[in-house]
Design an enzyme around this catalytic site. Sequence first.
Site, PDB file in Angstrom:
ATOM      1  N   GLY A 153       0.821  -1.194   0.000  1.00 21.08           N
ATOM      2  CA  GLY A 153       0.000   0.000   0.000  1.00 21.08           C
ATOM      3  C   GLY A 153       0.860   1.252   0.000  1.00 21.08           C
ATOM      4  O   GLY A 153       2.052   1.210   0.310  1.00 21.08           O
ATOM      5  N   CYS A 154       0.255   2.377  -0.344  1.00 23.04           N
ATOM      6  CA  CYS A 154       1.023   3.627  -0.459  1.00 23.04           C
ATOM      7  C   CYS A 154       1.578   4.072   0.891  1.00 23.04           C
ATOM      8  O   CYS A 154       2.770   4.381   1.006  1.00 23.04           O
ATOM      9  CB  CYS A 154       0.163   4.716  -1.092  1.00 23.04           C
ATOM     10  SG  CYS A 154      -1.458   4.945  -0.339  1.00 23.04           S
ATOM     11  N   TYR A 155       0.723   4.105   1.921  1.00 25.44           N
ATOM     12  CA  TYR A 155       1.228   4.449   3.253  1.00 25.44           C
ATOM     13  C   TYR A 155       2.280   3.434   3.705  1.00 25.44           C
ATOM     14  O   TYR A 155       3.326   3.795   4.254  1.00 25.44           O
ATOM     15  CB  TYR A 155       0.092   4.440   4.271  1.00 25.44           C
ATOM     16  CG  TYR A 155      -0.832   5.620   4.278  1.00 25.44           C
ATOM     17  CD1 TYR A 155      -0.362   6.913   4.528  1.00 25.44           C
ATOM     18  CD2 TYR A 155      -2.207   5.450   4.100  1.00 25.44           C
ATOM     19  CE1 TYR A 155      -1.230   7.992   4.574  1.00 25.44           C
ATOM     20  CE2 TYR A 155      -3.081   6.526   4.142  1.00 25.44           C
ATOM     21  CZ  TYR A 155      -2.592   7.798   4.382  1.00 25.44           C
ATOM     22  OH  TYR A 155      -3.461   8.862   4.430  1.00 25.44           O
ATOM     23  N   ALA A 156       1.974   2.157   3.496  1.00 24.76           N
ATOM     24  CA  ALA A 156       2.862   1.093   3.972  1.00 24.76           C
ATOM     25  C   ALA A 156       4.240   1.177   3.331  1.00 24.76           C
ATOM     26  O   ALA A 156       5.256   0.901   3.978  1.00 24.76           O
ATOM     27  CB  ALA A 156       2.229  -0.270   3.701  1.00 24.76           C
ATOM     28  N   GLU A 306       6.472  10.798  -0.525  1.00 26.03           N
ATOM     29  CA  GLU A 306       6.403  10.085  -1.796  1.00 26.03           C
ATOM     30  C   GLU A 306       5.149  10.524  -2.532  1.00 26.03           C
ATOM     31  O   GLU A 306       4.229  11.080  -1.933  1.00 26.03           O
ATOM     32  CB  GLU A 306       6.362   8.565  -1.588  1.00 26.03           C
ATOM     33  CG  GLU A 306       5.056   8.109  -0.961  1.00 26.03           C
ATOM     34  CD  GLU A 306       4.924   6.598  -0.801  1.00 26.03           C
ATOM     35  OE1 GLU A 306       5.947   5.892  -0.885  1.00 26.03           O
ATOM     36  OE2 GLU A 306       3.787   6.135  -0.577  1.00 26.03           O
TER      37      GLU A 306
END
EC number: 1.2.1.38
Length: 334
Positions: A153-156, A306
């Site tokens: 995932g993006c946050y991960a 990011e």
Amino acid sequence: MLNVVIVGASGYAGAELVNYMHRHRFANIKKIFVSKNSLNIDKLFSDVHQQFKNIVDLRFDTIRNCTLIKKNIDAVFLATDHRVSHSLVPFFLSSNCIVFDLSASYRMNNKKVYLDYYGFVHEYEELLKNSVYGLAEWEQEKIKKANLIALPGCYATCIQLVLKPLIKENVLCDKNIPIINAISGVSGAGRKASLNNSFCEVSLQPYNIFTHRHTPEIIEKLGVPVIFIPHLGPFSRGIIATITCKLKPNVKSIDIHNIFNKFYKNKPLIRIYKKYLPSIKSVEKQPFCDIGFVIKDDYIVIVAAEDNLLKGAAAQAVQCFNVRFGFSETESII
């Protein structure tokens, strides 16, 4: 030349995938698919994403027709809903395609997480066990041999790239849990319209504290508990995470810098800041994860940024594609 298919190409991350793969020197986009109920069936990609007019003029097809070309496909990117990917992955694997899944459907080992956090019963436990987690900087050797790469995932992605080196080098105090405040742009919620994402409603606000879907993913992959506080920001794209940790005694700034340098010196999509702190402006529409930090006494605050659609999704997927097929890691990305 490898033939690739992109499913879910009408969404934000899917569009970025099309852009990257269209300019990839060793790949040919055979088809771009959308869901069977999509309003974009038979439309040109450039009619839906007008910034690509006269650049990418492929036509969307319905996913129902994917069976017609499955024998001529080397790799498939799935930028789809979790339940859709859950069903499509076994189909494409049975056709000897290498699958890059941007959904959460095959990221985690614990089958129960899917019912608790995603609302469906996972039916392919064996595939869960055999999938490779596509955190590109950390899993390259596994990615090189994988048939199913489950993109983080993006946050991960952002959070793990910060914390993994510090956990591995054992410089964090065991008695204090990392506290993560992260803000994502509205594109993280997808392209589908909703009240919360509308121009007049969007604000800077926390959401899904303790219940966000990336929480179990982060904890499973890091192997330590964290407190994760996600926020929705009033901007279109990008993630910035501020992570507060307590260090073990006598850990200095130079030690932290050396740790990041040790793990990321030869990783072209990670940029370590020595004097400044990252910002969303620096990574917007760029494929990098930028990391900086400040230390006072025994506490460290690390800032990472990011583009959620790129390093948090499409760029990392293409990075894994390049690793898997033996191309330069940054082919078509930078």
